[in-house]
Design a protein around this motif. Structure first.
Motif, PDB file in Angstrom:
ATOM      1  N   GLU A 120     -28.489  25.041 -25.395  1.00  0.00           N
ATOM      2  CA  GLU A 120     -30.093  24.812 -25.404  1.00  0.00           C
ATOM      3  C   GLU A 120     -31.010  24.920 -23.731  1.00  0.00           C
ATOM      4  O   GLU A 120     -29.964  24.022 -23.195  1.00  0.00           O
ATOM      5  N   GLY A 121     -31.021  25.757 -23.480  1.00  0.00           N
ATOM      6  CA  GLY A 121     -31.151  25.492 -21.493  1.00  0.00           C
ATOM      7  C   GLY A 121     -30.939  26.563 -21.025  1.00  0.00           C
ATOM      8  O   GLY A 121     -31.108  26.659 -20.118  1.00  0.00           O
ATOM      9  N   ASP A 122     -29.255  26.999 -21.937  1.00  0.00           N
ATOM     10  CA  ASP A 122     -28.963  28.427 -20.963  1.00  0.00           C
ATOM     11  C   ASP A 122     -29.843  29.436 -20.984  1.00  0.00           C
ATOM     12  O   ASP A 122     -30.490  29.296 -21.695  1.00  0.00           O
ATOM     13  N   ARG A 123     -28.865  30.167 -19.903  1.00  0.00           N
ATOM     14  CA  ARG A 123     -29.941  31.804 -19.552  1.00  0.00           C
ATOM     15  C   ARG A 123     -28.579  32.784 -19.973  1.00  0.00           C
ATOM     16  O   ARG A 123     -27.697  32.369 -19.351  1.00  0.00           O
ATOM     17  N   GLU A 144     -31.976  31.504 -31.688  1.00  0.00           N
ATOM     18  CA  GLU A 144     -31.171  30.381 -32.286  1.00  0.00           C
ATOM     19  C   GLU A 144     -30.006  29.886 -31.700  1.00  0.00           C
ATOM     20  O   GLU A 144     -30.227  28.182 -32.370  1.00  0.00           O
ATOM     21  N   THR A 145     -29.778  30.081 -30.616  1.00  0.00           N
ATOM     22  CA  THR A 145     -29.152  28.211 -30.035  1.00  0.00           C
ATOM     23  C   THR A 145     -30.482  27.954 -28.858  1.00  0.00           C
ATOM     24  O   THR A 145     -30.044  26.888 -28.654  1.00  0.00           O
ATOM     25  N   GLY A 146     -31.514  28.201 -29.157  1.00  0.00           N
ATOM     26  CA  GLY A 146     -32.732  27.389 -27.796  1.00  0.00           C
ATOM     27  C   GLY A 146     -32.152  28.021 -26.734  1.00  0.00           C
ATOM     28  O   GLY A 146     -32.185  27.450 -25.175  1.00  0.00           O
ATOM     29  N   SER A 147     -31.683  29.133 -26.670  1.00  0.00           N
ATOM     30  CA  SER A 147     -31.059  29.133 -24.994  1.00  0.00           C
ATOM     31  C   SER A 147     -31.694  30.865 -24.465  1.00  0.00           C
ATOM     32  O   SER A 147     -32.976  31.135 -25.588  1.00  0.00           O
TER      33      SER A 147
END
Length: 414
Positions: A120-123, A144-147
């Motif tokens: 989560e929060g990755d780009r 799915e991963t919040g990225s």
């Protein structure tokens, strides 16, 4: 005479054209002029013969049979993997994974590396230039991963805005994925420079080489990328086969993509252990004929003077631009600093699909539509373009015919 002119004159496109049987035909009463090479290239006799020979003489599954046919098929199958490794200057053939094409390669990396590494929060950064196959798999995994998937702006010229990229790069960027060459505009992206920028913040880099492999030699070690993929049918090989190259330490750490035969070491109901590279990612009976055909295509391409071929293709693009300048209402979409032989254009007063239809009536095959690059078309404010794309068997006479066809379309709709 310049060195480029000498190389162009040294390249015998007519002799190359004779190697491609499909080009020796008429369409709608005209000699076929095939200018849709960015979609798929035609196949030389060497590739057709290799596929036919496999089915006629060696048809058997690979790696598994204790008989002569399987042994011969396996030898050709693995020889093709070695050919791809040499073609890409891979340190090892273990790093070459068979896939159906770049689409499957992106899905493989997104669903294995992406699911394992993205949080989560990755780009994930992708230029507006990208093919849908480079965008959608990352969107699905990031959801799915919040990225997040974020677009890198593109200049009006069709070049990536490197200043904008610099402003976007930080430690949250885990992947920069981009094509080596734009299928829609022909832009040659400065991938080595972009790879350096991405590495400076610890990001991985995936390069879609579908539109690059037919134009010049490649060296994944010199590029410094983490993943590189291409499709065989863009390289005078069969459809349904391609290759993914990856750094060995990354491939080793990634979980399998598909489960089944070949990708296992042991199977029991108490648990399964997986095969080593490259077989960990190659579940089921592979496209053996396609692999052998791709190996033959690489051998064919490597037999050519690639510098002369590239100079020839560049001459075709420059000749196109010179002739197009004399046709009122004909405009090129994008004007990148460096481009391969792709001419994406609009004709005032004529829908691209109508241009394509009228050209087809004259035996000229081009592509029309958004070229699986809807975000890029939206950037230019157009629904699509007509696209002529050149390769080794095209000639200046093909360009003359294209321009004559465009003039006919202009006269009809003007």
């Amino acid at each position: 005479m310049t060195a480029a002119t000498a190389l162009t004159q040294a390249f015998d496109a007519a002799a190359v054209r004779a190697d491609f049987p499909i080009l020796q035909q008429e369409v709608n009463g005209h000699p076929l002029i095939y200018l849709d090479n960015a979609a798929t290239t035609q196949k030389p006799n060497a590739v057709i013969d290799a596929i036919t020979d496999y089915y006629r003489n060696d048809n058997a599954n690979v790696h598994r049979g204790a008989h002569a046919l399987s042994d011969r098929a396996t030898q050709k199958f693995e020889a093709a993997r070695e050919a791809v490794a040499a073609f890409l200057n891979s340190p090892s053939s273990r790093q070459v994974i068979w896939v159906r094409g770049v689409t499957e390669a992106v899905n493989l990396v997104a669903n294995t590396w992406g699911r394992s590494e993205l949080r989560e929060g990755d780009r994930v950064l992708l230029p507006y230039l990208e093919h849908h196959s480079d965008i959608v798999p990352w969107q699905m995994v990031c959801a799915e991963t919040g990225s997040s998937v974020e677009p890198i702006p593109v200049l009006e010229s069709g070049d990536i805005d490197l200043d904008a990229l610099d402003s976007m790069l930080d430690e949250r960027v885990k992947m920069v994925a981009l094509n080596h060459v734009s299928n829609a505009l022909g832009t040659v992206n400065p991938v080595q420079q972009i790879i350096g920028k991405a590495k400076a913040v610890g990001a991985k880099v995936f390069i879609d080489g579908a539109q690059a492999v037919a134009h010049w030699p490649l060296d994944v070690q010199a590029l410094g990328c983490d993943f590189y993929a291409f499709s065989g049918h863009k390289l005078f090989g069969p459809t349904g086969i391609g290759a993914l190259w990856g750094r060995e330490e990354l491939l080793d750490a990634m979980p399998p993509f598909l489960g089944g035969g070949e990708m296992i070491e042991t199977v029991s109901f108490s648990g399964t252990t997986f095969n080593t590279l490259p077989f960990k990612f190659e579940a089921g009976t592979p496209n053996i004929a396609g692999v052998i055909g791709l190996g033959a295509a690489i051998d064919y391409v490597q037999s050519l003077d690639r510098a002369a071929a590239a100079a020839h293709e560049q001459d075709l693009l420059e000749y196109t631009l010179a002739l197009a300048a004399d046709i009122d209402g004909l405009s090129r979409v994008g004007h990148p600093r460096e481009a391969v032989g792709i001419y994406s254009f609009l004709l005032a007063g004529c829908h691209p699909s109508d241009v394509g239809m009228l050209l087809d009536q004259q035996g000229i095959a081009v592509r029309t539509g958004h070229h699986c690059a809807q975000p890029l078309m939206a950037h230019y404010g157009v629904p699509g373009t007509a696209r002529a794309s050149y390769t080794i068997y095209n000639t200046r006479e093909d360009v003359d015919a294209l321009m004559a066809g465009i003039r006919k379309a202009k006269a009809l709709f003007g």
